[in-house]
Design a protein around this motif. Structure first.
Motif, PDB file in Angstrom:
ATOM      1  N   VAL A  86      -0.643  -1.750  -6.425  1.00 55.13           N
ATOM      2  CA  VAL A  86      -0.044  -0.562  -7.053  1.00 55.13           C
ATOM      3  C   VAL A  86       0.106  -0.808  -8.546  1.00 55.13           C
ATOM      4  O   VAL A  86       0.857  -1.693  -8.976  1.00 55.13           O
ATOM      5  CB  VAL A  86       1.331  -0.230  -6.430  1.00 55.13           C
ATOM      6  N   GLY A  87      -0.634  -0.037  -9.337  1.00 57.09           N
ATOM      7  CA  GLY A  87      -0.539  -0.150 -10.787  1.00 57.09           C
ATOM      8  C   GLY A  87       0.759   0.449 -11.295  1.00 57.09           C
ATOM      9  O   GLY A  87       1.154   1.539 -10.875  1.00 57.09           O
ATOM     10  N   LEU A  88       1.433  -0.266 -12.169  1.00 57.70           N
ATOM     11  CA  LEU A  88       2.684   0.209 -12.777  1.00 57.70           C
ATOM     12  C   LEU A  88       2.534   0.217 -14.290  1.00 57.70           C
ATOM     13  O   LEU A  88       2.290  -0.826 -14.904  1.00 57.70           O
ATOM     14  CB  LEU A  88       3.851  -0.703 -12.386  1.00 57.70           C
ATOM     15  N   ILE A  89       2.652   1.385 -14.886  1.00 57.19           N
ATOM     16  CA  ILE A  89       2.721   1.493 -16.342  1.00 57.19           C
ATOM     17  C   ILE A  89       4.187   1.745 -16.670  1.00 57.19           C
ATOM     18  O   ILE A  89       4.719   2.824 -16.405  1.00 57.19           O
ATOM     19  CB  ILE A  89       1.829   2.624 -16.869  1.00 57.19           C
ATOM     20  N   ASN A 109       6.017  -4.019   0.620  1.00 47.42           N
ATOM     21  CA  ASN A 109       4.926  -4.910   1.048  1.00 47.42           C
ATOM     22  C   ASN A 109       3.628  -4.654   0.278  1.00 47.42           C
ATOM     23  O   ASN A 109       2.529  -4.817   0.803  1.00 47.42           O
ATOM     24  CB  ASN A 109       4.665  -4.820   2.555  1.00 47.42           C
ATOM     25  N   HIS A 110       3.766  -4.244  -0.986  1.00 48.09           N
ATOM     26  CA  HIS A 110       2.607  -4.063  -1.841  1.00 48.09           C
ATOM     27  C   HIS A 110       2.670  -5.046  -3.016  1.00 48.09           C
ATOM     28  O   HIS A 110       3.662  -5.760  -3.200  1.00 48.09           O
ATOM     29  CB  HIS A 110       2.528  -2.622  -2.348  1.00 48.09           C
ATOM     30  N   ILE A 111       1.607  -5.049  -3.805  1.00 47.03           N
ATOM     31  CA  ILE A 111       1.513  -5.963  -4.944  1.00 47.03           C
ATOM     32  C   ILE A 111       1.582  -5.149  -6.237  1.00 47.03           C
ATOM     33  O   ILE A 111       0.699  -4.317  -6.494  1.00 47.03           O
ATOM     34  CB  ILE A 111       0.194  -6.759  -4.901  1.00 47.03           C
ATOM     35  N   PRO A 112       2.625  -5.338  -7.055  1.00 51.77           N
ATOM     36  CA  PRO A 112       2.682  -4.625  -8.328  1.00 51.77           C
ATOM     37  C   PRO A 112       1.715  -5.228  -9.344  1.00 51.77           C
ATOM     38  O   PRO A 112       1.699  -6.440  -9.568  1.00 51.77           O
ATOM     39  CB  PRO A 112       4.140  -4.812  -8.776  1.00 51.77           C
ATOM     40  N   VAL A 113       0.878  -4.377  -9.908  1.00 52.03           N
ATOM     41  CA  VAL A 113      -0.037  -4.761 -10.985  1.00 52.03           C
ATOM     42  C   VAL A 113       0.544  -4.125 -12.244  1.00 52.03           C
ATOM     43  O   VAL A 113       0.440  -2.911 -12.441  1.00 52.03           O
ATOM     44  CB  VAL A 113      -1.466  -4.256 -10.706  1.00 52.03           C
ATOM     45  N   ILE A 114       1.179  -4.935 -13.062  1.00 46.02           N
ATOM     46  CA  ILE A 114       2.131  -4.422 -14.051  1.00 46.02           C
ATOM     47  C   ILE A 114       1.574  -4.427 -15.459  1.00 46.02           C
ATOM     48  O   ILE A 114       1.151  -5.470 -15.984  1.00 46.02           O
ATOM     49  CB  ILE A 114       3.421  -5.271 -14.021  1.00 46.02           C
ATOM     50  N   ASN A 149      -8.748  -2.072 -10.647  1.00 43.03           N
ATOM     51  CA  ASN A 149      -8.696  -2.527  -9.260  1.00 43.03           C
ATOM     52  C   ASN A 149      -7.321  -2.303  -8.638  1.00 43.03           C
ATOM     53  O   ASN A 149      -6.590  -3.236  -8.317  1.00 43.03           O
ATOM     54  CB  ASN A 149      -9.087  -4.020  -9.188  1.00 43.03           C
ATOM     55  N   PHE A 150      -6.972  -1.031  -8.479  1.00 48.98           N
ATOM     56  CA  PHE A 150      -5.685  -0.683  -7.880  1.00 48.98           C
ATOM     57  C   PHE A 150      -5.868   0.477  -6.919  1.00 48.98           C
ATOM     58  O   PHE A 150      -6.858   1.221  -6.996  1.00 48.98           O
ATOM     59  CB  PHE A 150      -4.652  -0.333  -8.959  1.00 48.98           C
ATOM     60  N   ASP A 151      -4.936   0.631  -5.993  1.00 46.35           N
ATOM     61  CA  ASP A 151      -5.029   1.662  -4.955  1.00 46.35           C
ATOM     62  C   ASP A 151      -4.169   2.891  -5.249  1.00 46.35           C
ATOM     63  O   ASP A 151      -4.434   3.977  -4.728  1.00 46.35           O
ATOM     64  CB  ASP A 151      -4.608   1.067  -3.605  1.00 46.35           C
ATOM     65  N   PHE A 169      -5.783   9.389 -14.037  1.00 41.39           N
ATOM     66  CA  PHE A 169      -5.540   8.896 -12.680  1.00 41.39           C
ATOM     67  C   PHE A 169      -5.679   9.986 -11.618  1.00 41.39           C
ATOM     68  O   PHE A 169      -5.142   9.862 -10.518  1.00 41.39           O
ATOM     69  CB  PHE A 169      -4.140   8.277 -12.596  1.00 41.39           C
ATOM     70  N   LYS A 170      -6.417  11.049 -11.939  1.00 38.35           N
ATOM     71  CA  LYS A 170      -6.507  12.202 -11.023  1.00 38.35           C
ATOM     72  C   LYS A 170      -7.149  11.833  -9.689  1.00 38.35           C
ATOM     73  O   LYS A 170      -6.916  12.509  -8.677  1.00 38.35           O
ATOM     74  CB  LYS A 170      -7.268  13.336 -11.696  1.00 38.35           C
ATOM     75  N   ASN A 171      -7.958  10.786  -9.662  1.00 35.94           N
ATOM     76  CA  ASN A 171      -8.625  10.390  -8.418  1.00 35.94           C
ATOM     77  C   ASN A 171      -7.875   9.306  -7.658  1.00 35.94           C
ATOM     78  O   ASN A 171      -8.401   8.734  -6.707  1.00 35.94           O
ATOM     79  CB  ASN A 171     -10.046   9.918  -8.721  1.00 35.94           C
ATOM     80  N   HIS A 172      -6.663   9.007  -8.093  1.00 43.49           N
ATOM     81  CA  HIS A 172      -5.834   8.010  -7.419  1.00 43.49           C
ATOM     82  C   HIS A 172      -4.526   8.644  -6.956  1.00 43.49           C
ATOM     83  O   HIS A 172      -4.037   9.598  -7.576  1.00 43.49           O
ATOM     84  CB  HIS A 172      -5.504   6.841  -8.364  1.00 43.49           C
ATOM     85  N   LEU A 173      -3.971   8.111  -5.877  1.00 45.82           N
ATOM     86  CA  LEU A 173      -2.606   8.492  -5.523  1.00 45.82           C
ATOM     87  C   LEU A 173      -1.703   8.097  -6.685  1.00 45.82           C
ATOM     88  O   LEU A 173      -1.810   6.976  -7.211  1.00 45.82           O
ATOM     89  CB  LEU A 173      -2.166   7.756  -4.260  1.00 45.82           C
TER      90      LEU A 173
END
Length: 344
Positions: A86-89, A109-114, A149-151, A169-173
């Motif tokens: 999960v990308g975090l800005i 239970n996810h991985i923050p990509v910060i 590389n984020f979901d 990010f229109k193509n990502h949740l």
């Protein structure tokens, strides 16, 4: 399970922060000295992050992260069995403002990509490092300069950057957050103590947070001087160079434009229908009935983070003085982050 170690690690992190904040500098050990140096470094990099405000934010988190609070919070959600990235800005308007998103992602239970804010670069990595150690290495995270590389993504920005983020990010949740502010509604019979609590909602973090009150709705016969008298505990804000620059600039603009405003030499009040006000200015309007207040709130709902008022007014509000004390289940823009994370 990872989640049990993570929760235990968070409670140990809370104890660690409390112990540090309770000490005098002469009693510091080597770790405490490193912690204090980190606060100093943050202050040098971002002058809005005074030591007092950083320690206030740390104390709020330390008080919040009890085992009972954490377990009561997460039990309402289904935890994902498959870890996603999960990308975090993160924003950096006030200290540790992005920490809630980080905790939410890890406990889902996810991985923050910060991607850290350039205004708040040091404290979150420091807390995450310690949380991971207290959790026996069960907290996975990654810091990046560019999200790849984020979901899914959770991003916070201004209204202008939000448009760009929504497109990018229109193509990502995603959850894309925008500018918000908070309001206070006074009944008119507030005590001196209650008005001093309101001052905390206004001036904490110099008014830079979305939960800071920047707009007041007051009864027709309310005397403005009552506010100024009870704001004096925060008069030292004028000694902060960035704050005083805003104050002097806005005051000069009002004088040049011959606009009416009230001034007590560290904050101005202006009768103005606008929801957002400039830093060092509080907009206000007078109301004759609660129906007017409810219409104002409904019309500005998308831009209001929280409403501060006495419960007896019958509004969906929080108590005076509580704006900067959100619970774990209080979500920015009123979007349930944990529910979002449970569905990705």
């Amino acid at each position: 399970m990872n989640i049990e170690n993570q929760v235990l690690g968070l409670t140990k992190l809370s104890d660690y922060i409390k112990a540090f904040l309770a000490k005098n500098e002469q009693d510091y050990n080597e770790n405490d000295s490193d912690f204090e140096l980190l606060l100093e470094k943050s202050k040098i990099e971002n002058q809005w992050f005074t030591i007092e405000n950083q320690k206030f934010a740390l104390q709020q988190w330390a008080d919040l992260l009890t085992e009972e609070n954490i377990k009561n919070w997460i039990k309402e959600y289904s935890i994902s069995k498959i870890s996603k990235r999960v990308g975090l800005i993160l924003a950096g308007n006030i200290p540790l403002v992005g920490f809630h998103d980080v905790i939410s992602v890890v406990l889902s239970n996810h991985i923050p990509v910060i991607k850290l804010s350039s205004k708040d670069k040091y404290m979150i990595p420091f807390l995450l490092k310690n949380w991971n150690e207290f959790s026996q290495g069960n907290v996975e995270f990654e810091f990046v300069e560019k999200l790849e590389n984020f979901d899914a993504v959770i991003a916070t920005g201004s209204n202008n950057t939000a448009r760009y983020l929504e497109y990018y990010f229109k193509n990502h949740l995603n959850i894309i957050r925008k500018n918000r502010t908070s309001i206070a509604v006074l009944k008119g019979d507030e005590s001196e103590e209650e008005l001093q609590l309101l001052a905390e909602d206004i001036f904490r973090y110099f008014g830079l947070g979305c939960r800071n009150v920047t707009r007041l709705l007051i009864p027709q016969d309310f005397v403005i001087d009552r506010l100024f008298e009870n704001f004096l505990n925060f008069q030292d804000v004028i000694n902060h160079n960035k704050y005083v620059n805003n104050y002097e600039y806005n005051r000069a603009v009002y004088l040049l434009n011959q606009e009416k405003f009230w001034d007590n030499n560290f904050v101005m009040m202006k009768e103005d229908d606008k929801l957002f006000s400039p830093l060092s200015v509080i907009n206000f309007s007078r109301y004759s009935s609660l129906d007017e207040v409810k219409i104002f709130i409904a019309e500005n709902e998308e831009n209001i983070q929280c409403v501060v008022a006495k419960k007896e007014l019958g509004l969906d509000s929080i108590e005076l003085g509580e704006a900067q004390n959100p619970g774990l289940d209080t979500y920015a823009d009123n979007v349930d982050t944990m529910k979002f994370l449970s569905l990705i």
